[in-house]
Design an enzyme around this catalytic site. Structure first.
Site, PDB file in Angstrom:
ATOM      1  N   CYS A 154       0.819  -1.218   0.000  1.00 20.08           N
ATOM      2  CA  CYS A 154       0.000   0.000   0.000  1.00 20.08           C
ATOM      3  C   CYS A 154       0.848   1.260   0.000  1.00 20.08           C
ATOM      4  CB  CYS A 154      -0.933   0.009   1.203  1.00 20.08           C
ATOM      5  SG  CYS A 154      -2.194  -1.237   1.088  1.00 20.08           S
ATOM      6  N   HIS A 155       1.762   1.349   0.956  1.00 22.52           N
ATOM      7  CA  HIS A 155       2.554   2.572   1.045  1.00 22.52           C
ATOM      8  C   HIS A 155       4.037   2.279   1.188  1.00 22.52           C
ATOM      9  CE1 HIS A 155      -1.557   3.565   2.255  1.00 22.52           C
ATOM     10  NE2 HIS A 155      -1.364   4.576   1.457  1.00 22.52           N
ATOM     11  N   GLY A 156       4.428   1.035   0.838  1.00 27.88           N
ATOM     12  CA  GLY A 156       5.851   0.733   0.728  1.00 27.88           C
ATOM     13  C   GLY A 156       6.599   0.605   2.040  1.00 27.88           C
TER      14      GLY A 156
END
Lengths: 190, 428, 296
Positions: A154-156
């Site tokens: 999702c956001h690494g």
């Protein structure tokens, strides 16, 4: 009424007390309407799960469900354990163990992330501590991030082989649920 | 303007009888027929009416869809498919509601930028503007909860990610954020329980929006409409009655807007949505690329631009709440950016910034996009907090027209017939 | 003075933004994990597109003879195969088809309280061979063959073009009413089985596929060589010849219909509504001009 300016008397007191009672009652009656949204008794019933670990070979992983959350169980290889042990705790973004089985302020060493005598088993709640996605890395061929553990798409966020956050926006290490070994190949979560 | 004398004359005996008891006819006449509108309004001013139409469309289609929809974790996805396949005209009504949400936001953003450009937030329209910001917020909450209802993969993970934003409060008081999130979820993860309560709130909030809209219109009718010149109505030649002048223009705007609406609804019903939402929600599989609906993308980019979790959440909410304060942040003496040579540039740069943030919000959170998102986020806030106060002071506005009439007819105009008087044939 | 200052300030800002964004294409190329998928022309794509029932019939044959061995179509009822806007088989043939369908419907309980299996009727869904996902995974070596009812709407292609090109392509799709990314992906997937490139290791039981994200797919190249022969050996058959591409195209079209069975009606009514709105807008605009005439 204000035109009849009078000294405070018994009537004022009664009006004040009556208003106060009404206000308190109104406030209290809100409580059930707020509380009804909290997890209900069937969700609260802390169902514990027992998991048989014998089919999980070294280097493999399984996911089980506990309280509606996925729990990652990975049988780590020696290299993976070593990689986790060798990394200095002081360099971690989150230095707290986040392990329900050890003291709340224990540091996030590899020992504190596992149970003694079973250091190859990493058991963690598979929910990214950033915004609740399920990190990848359980299945063969999944992207495991820069540190060989898990990677949240999702956001690494990158987690290492001890489930500790190493890079990315997640604020905390993956949580370790309460669990215990009931036999050498059997654990009980919850 | 409310100070305007009511000149409503009941024409029937029943009308007179009713007027003395419940003057609804008088209200409608004064506010929707005789209401003075500046004569220089352009088509951007039709978006108020268009938005009212959007709200009505969403209410009607939503009430109808609720007759067929089942808000449970097991059946929600199936019932959506059932509506599209089997319910009579379900294939029409379901996309009308889904595309309608996008159209509602499209119109709302145009309306908002129009207000920003022409200084419609400046005194005496502060409350009118703030009510508008609250409407946008309520629309966002409604749209977010509505997006959860199809219970596809994007629905599920959007709810997970967005509700988890509250867990950032854990860094202020440990445990508080988690407690709030579990309270919202009604469990330890997003589940059918969460879906059910979101459905209830999704049905409730549009009526809150409708209430806010009534206040918004009320405030508008107290202070009167702004206009492209940003001038007040001074003489009778500056205004025309709402009916038939503004109304005739509003309906043109509405039908032109419906053309765009219908284009998407009939030819591109899936275009504004996301394919992952045609996969049923699965709590064990996160889609590789989570993106919100297009109208949330700029805010999502701002959220991701800030490296700290709590900071990102604060920045995201601030990016909307900052709008509340702009009536006092803008120091300019004139309203309309038409007469503000410096501010105009910064305004268009702000529009580009919002589009760029929207574009970056759809891209993965990797370099170099994160750096771009940070630059644009910095400009987004600088526009309101630095540029608005400073430019208003240093800039010399262009010469304003003497009156609204002059704005339309050029200098020296407006000596002719009084439009307001000429435009009320029923009085003769 | 202030005017020139404003202009130059604005210009600087615009140039700075344009400059920073032109850096983007390099990174797009570097992060190109999404395979490029070609836009196809479909009979049903675009604002005038409608399903070709002959193609849907061929596509259904491919589904029946190949895909249905593993994949279900549980949201589509047999009856819809004979409804307008679809393959439009005759009602009798659909009835016969349902009765012969290999995958039975579980019904019951009967008078003894037992569940039982029975042949599907036209009102029943088109089921695949597996009763549930676990059974499917057990039979398929851990892989799950997804249900295909919504597959073309549940997949899309990614547009990784540089942003001005991206905006142009988006605008083109919007103006031509093109939203067939799912069908494009499906066609690319079915025709995307190649030898893996040098240095790419394919895990056991997996196959290399150029269109699949990650390039490793459990599904084998089932349409290799075009297994569905439309001519049935008939003399004088003049329909399309069987090939991998033709089979893939037809089944992608069929599954597009399965996911979006009301497309024909939607676009037909759409044009009537557009025409009505256009005429009304013009009339109202003319009316507005008349009303405002004395002020212009």
């Amino acid at each position: 009424m204000s035109s009849h300016a009078e000294e405070p008397n018994r009537r004022d007191f009664i009006v004040l007390a009556g208003s106060a009672f009404a206000a308190v009652g109104a406030a209290i009656s809100l409580w059930p309407f707020i509380q009804q949204m909290n997890p209900d008794s069937s969700a609260l019933a802390l169902a514990s799960v027992e998991v048989d670990l014998s089919p999980v070979a070294s280097g493999q992983a399984i996911t089980v469900m506990w309280r509606g959350k996925p729990v990652f169980i990975r049988n780590r290889t020696e290299e993976e354990v070593k990689a986790a042990k060798d990394f200095p705790v002081a360099d971690l973004p989150d230095e707290v163990a986040r392990n329900a089985n050890v003291a709340a302020d224990a540091t996030a060493t590899d020992e504190n992330r596992t149970l003694p005598g079973h250091e190859n088993w990493l058991i963690a709640i598979g929910i990214c501590t950033h915004l609740g996605c399920i990190p990848k890395g359980q299945k063969i061929g999944d992207e495991r991030g820069d540190f060989g553990g898990w990677f949240c798409p999702c956001h690494g966020s990158h987690y290492d082989t001890a489930g500790r956050i190493r890079k990315g926006p997640a604020p905390r290490n993956l949580d370790i649920p309460p669990y215990a070994f009931v036999s050498d190949t059997q654990i009980k979560i919850g | 303007m409310s100070s305007h004398e009511s000149n409503y004359q009941p024409t029937t005996r029943f009308g007179k009888w009713l007027d003395e008891r419940l003057p609804v006819n008088r209200l409608v006449y004064d506010q929707l027929v005789a209401f003075p509108t500046p004569r220089n309004l352009n088509y951007l001013w039709t978006f108020g009416g268009i938005l009212a139409l959007c709200l009505v469309v969403q209410l009607i289609t939503g009430i109808v869809l609720a007759m067929h929809y089942q808000p449970s974790g097991e059946e929600a996805f199936n019932s959506l498919d059932h509506i599209r396949r089997n319910v009579n005209y379900g294939w029409l009504i379901q996309p009308m509601h889904a595309v309608g949400a996008s159209m509602f936001f499209l119109a709302a953003y145009i309306h908002l930028f129009r207000g920003l450009y022409y200084g419609s937030y400046k005194a005496p329209r502060e409350i009118l503007w703030i009510l508008g910001v609250f409407i946008i917020l309520a629309m966002m909450a409604t749209a977010f909860m509505g997006y959860s209802l199809p219970w596809g993969q994007m629905s599920f993970w959007a709810v997970t990610v967005i509700t988890n934003l509250f867990s950032s409060l854990d860094s202020i008081i440990p445990g508080m954020g988690t407690a709030i999130v579990e309270w919202l979820w009604g469990g330890y993860s997003v589940s059918g329980t969460t879906l059910n309560r979101f459905f209830s709130l999704h049905y409730l909030l549009p009526f809150v929006i409708a209430g806010l809209v009534i206040l918004h219109i009320w405030a508008l009718h107290v202070v009167g409409q702004n206009n492209p010149a940003g001038l007040d109505i001074k003489s009778d030649s500056d205004w025309v009655p709402m009916y038939p002048y503004a109304v005739s223009k509003d309906v043109v705007g509405m039908f032109a807007f419906l053309l765009i609406f219908a284009w998407f609804m009939f030819f591109l019903p899936d275009y504004l949505g996301h394919a992952d939402n045609f996969v049923e929600a699965d709590p064990l599989v996160t889609p590789p690329h989570i993106v919100p609906e297009w109208y949330f993308l700029p805010f999502y980019a701002i959220l991701r631009a800030i490296p700290s979790k709590l900071g990102g959440v604060i920045a995201m909410f601030s990016s909307i709440l900052v709008l509340v304060f702009i009536p006092w942040l803008d120091t300019a003496r004139v309203r309309s950016a038409k007469y503000r040579p410096i501010f105009k540039w910064f305004f268009w740069l702000f529009v580009i910034t919002c589009i760029a943030l929207g574009y970056l919000g759809a891209l993965p959170a990797e370099e170099p996009y994160v750096t771009y998102a940070r630059l644009f986020t910095a400009y987004y806030f600088a526009f309101f907090l630095i540029i608005m106060p400073i430019v208003g002071i240093i800039e010399t506005p262009k010469k304003l027209p003497g009156s609204i009439t002059e704005d339309v007819l050029g200098p020296g105009g407006g000596k002719g017939a009084s439009a307001g008087a000429a435009a009320a044939p029923e009085k003769r | 003075m202030t005017k020139t200052l404003a202009k130059s300030l604005g210009l600087v800002a615009v140039v700075a933004i344009a400059g920073s964004l032109t850096l983007a294409p390099a990174s797009f190329a570097a992060g190109g994990e999404q395979p490029h998928i070609e836009h196809q022309r479909w009979p049903f794509s675009g604002i005038f597109g409608q399903y070709d029932s002959a193609q849907l019939q061929r596509g259904f044959r491919v589904y029946k003879e190949v895909c249905s061995a593993c994949h279900g179509l549980k949201r589509v009822a047999f009856r819809s195969l004979s409804e307008p806007g679809g393959p439009q088989f005759s009602e009798d043939s659909v009835k016969a088809l349902a009765a012969e369908w290999p995958n039975q419907i579980t019904d019951g309980p009967n008078d003894e309280g037992e569940m039982f299996d029975r042949a599907p009727r036209p009102s029943d869904p088109i089921l695949g061979p597996y009763k549930n996902d676990k059974a499917a995974r057990a039979a398929q070596n851990g892989a799950l063959p997804p249900d295909l009812s919504l597959i073309t709407r549940a997949r899309n292609t990614h547009n990784d073009a540089w942003f001005p090109v991206h905006f142009y392509l988006m605008a083109k799709d919007v103006f031509t009413g093109y939203q067939e990314g799912g069908a494009n992906y499906l066609y690319a997937l079915l025709t995307g089985y190649h030898e893996p490139p040098e240095g790419f290791t394919v895990n056991e039981g997996m196959n290399y596929n150029a269109a699949f994200p990650g390039h490793q797919i459990a599904m084998p190249n089932v349409l290799d060589g075009g297994p569905v022969d439309y001519s049935d050996g008939q003399e004088g058959y003049n329909g399309p010849a069987s090939s991998l591409e033709q089979n893939a195209k037809d089944v992608s079209a069929f599954l597009s219909w399965a996911a979006d069975p009301t497309l024909n009606t939607r676009k037909q009514i759409g044009w009537q509504v557009m025409l009505y709105l256009l005429i009304t807008t013009i009339l109202l605009y003319a009316g507005k001009r008349r009303i405002w005439a004395k002020f212009h």
